[in-house]
Design a protein around this motif. Sequence first.
Motif, PDB file in Angstrom:
ATOM      1  N   GLY A   1       2.741  -4.557 -10.784  1.00 48.41           N
ATOM      2  CA  GLY A   1       3.203  -3.958  -9.789  1.00 48.41           C
ATOM      3  C   GLY A   1       2.968  -5.037  -8.679  1.00 48.41           C
ATOM      4  O   GLY A   1       2.436  -5.462  -8.132  1.00 48.41           O
ATOM      5  N   LEU A   2       4.247  -5.250  -7.766  1.00 43.93           N
ATOM      6  CA  LEU A   2       4.143  -6.127  -6.730  1.00 43.93           C
ATOM      7  C   LEU A   2       4.972  -4.984  -5.407  1.00 43.93           C
ATOM      8  O   LEU A   2       5.691  -3.763  -5.297  1.00 43.93           O
ATOM      9  N   ILE A   3       3.800  -4.733  -4.600  1.00 45.11           N
ATOM     10  CA  ILE A   3       4.086  -4.243  -3.163  1.00 45.11           C
ATOM     11  C   ILE A   3       4.131  -5.735  -2.029  1.00 45.11           C
ATOM     12  O   ILE A   3       3.741  -6.539  -1.593  1.00 45.11           O
TER      13      ILE A   3
ATOM     14  N   ASN B   1       1.668   2.039   9.617  1.00 46.14           N
ATOM     15  CA  ASN B   1       1.027   3.096   8.931  1.00 46.14           C
ATOM     16  C   ASN B   1       1.968   3.730   7.682  1.00 46.14           C
ATOM     17  O   ASN B   1       1.755   4.740   7.433  1.00 46.14           O
ATOM     18  N   ALA B   2       3.327   3.560   8.011  1.00 42.83           N
ATOM     19  CA  ALA B   2       3.758   4.349   7.338  1.00 42.83           C
ATOM     20  C   ALA B   2       4.054   3.881   5.688  1.00 42.83           C
ATOM     21  O   ALA B   2       4.237   4.056   5.047  1.00 42.83           O
ATOM     22  N   GLY B   3       3.465   2.179   5.668  1.00 41.84           N
ATOM     23  CA  GLY B   3       3.885   1.554   5.037  1.00 41.84           C
ATOM     24  C   GLY B   3       2.149   1.131   4.026  1.00 41.84           C
ATOM     25  O   GLY B   3       2.306   1.550   2.672  1.00 41.84           O
ATOM     26  N   ILE B   4       1.469   2.521   4.493  1.00 41.17           N
ATOM     27  CA  ILE B   4      -0.028   3.030   3.906  1.00 41.17           C
ATOM     28  C   ILE B   4      -0.052   4.113   3.388  1.00 41.17           C
ATOM     29  O   ILE B   4      -0.055   4.129   2.521  1.00 41.17           O
ATOM     30  N   ARG B   5       1.270   4.927   3.676  1.00 46.41           N
ATOM     31  CA  ARG B   5       1.630   5.749   3.033  1.00 46.41           C
ATOM     32  C   ARG B   5       2.096   5.492   2.385  1.00 46.41           C
ATOM     33  O   ARG B   5       1.826   6.253   0.561  1.00 46.41           O
ATOM     34  N   ARG B   6       2.803   5.211   2.186  1.00 39.36           N
ATOM     35  CA  ARG B   6       3.729   4.798   1.175  1.00 39.36           C
ATOM     36  C   ARG B   6       3.217   4.056   0.019  1.00 39.36           C
ATOM     37  O   ARG B   6       3.454   4.090  -1.293  1.00 39.36           O
ATOM     38  N   ALA B   7       2.107   3.046  -0.042  1.00 38.83           N
ATOM     39  CA  ALA B   7       1.719   2.528  -0.606  1.00 38.83           C
ATOM     40  C   ALA B   7       0.806   2.927  -1.519  1.00 38.83           C
ATOM     41  O   ALA B   7       0.117   2.744  -2.493  1.00 38.83           O
TER      42      ALA B   7
END
Length: 366
Positions: free
Chosen positions: A39-41, A82-88
Amino acid sequence: MGDGTTGKLVIIGAGGTGGHMFPARAFADEMRARGWKVGLISDHRGLRYAADFPAEWKEEVRAASPNFRKPWALPGVAMKINAGIRRAARIMDETRPALVAGFGGYPAYPALAAAKRRGVPIIIHEQNAVLGRVNRQFATHAKLVASGFKRLDRLPAGAAHMPIGNPVREPIIAMRDVPYPPTDGKLTLLVTGGSQGSSIIGDTVPLAVADYIPASLRGRLKIVQQVRAEQMEGVRNMYRRAQVDADLAPFFPDMPERLASAHLVVARSGAGTVSELAVVGRPSILIPLAIAMDDHQAANAEALVDAEAADMILESNLYPKLLGALIAVRMEHGDDLRIRAARAKAVGTVTAARDLADMAERVAEL
């Protein structure tokens, strides 16, 4: 987002530039060949380079680069990160990866931060000879920090480090066995400016060739040069006036073949460029990007300079007279070019993707 196979999952965090994404792609190919899911983030910048990325799924998360010279923008940057961390983190809760591999760039930050929060093992690959800022933040938490060069500045104390080289593209590896071209006829000078092109190289090389290379050598030269579209007309006219054979384009789709047919290369010293020069084994004149973070391109260049396979000219010293004289000295001595080519090849490696995958599997089994 779907599973695709029954193997273990490795999530790759990378992005921002091709310099981060291309090694990640080589690693992904190797892991998939071993039966792993990938998977790629990344963020929207990284995904621009991921159209054919070998992954079961790709997820865009929010990321940003903090600019401490603009403190008023930092709260907005923090909110994006922080939004990116929550999504990841939500993605990891859904997919249960065995491992997260970070390849640098701020788009990798959400995946690495989420892995740290969720207790997922981390490995890092640093392409440059200076550990990048995102990789630096997670180096001591990572099970392993692999690097493209033996030299790795800014590595925190206590981090587990192993130099393995940079994964390079299969078409480049295929050129490793192409012999160095004969030097008794036409001599090919390949000029590139990195993935983003370079206006200063585009301006300086034609002047160096036209004004400071002897006419006897100019008549033997074949210039193959990556030129920005807005510079094309001026560069073409300069070579035409100097009666130099020149093949100019903003992009060469057959760059591996172009590299293999070159007698000498003038280029930036991004990690990928330096590694590809070593794999194929071609002498070079390297011009580090002056604004590169932590001056990492100069550190990269030293791998070939120390091997006596390359010369380095800093941007502050990039004058047509100096560059022309250096090109002439190198091109007029075919035996020395062949020796420098062999020295470059001696420090090249084609096993980096395999070695990194071996390490990834060991870490995942701990």
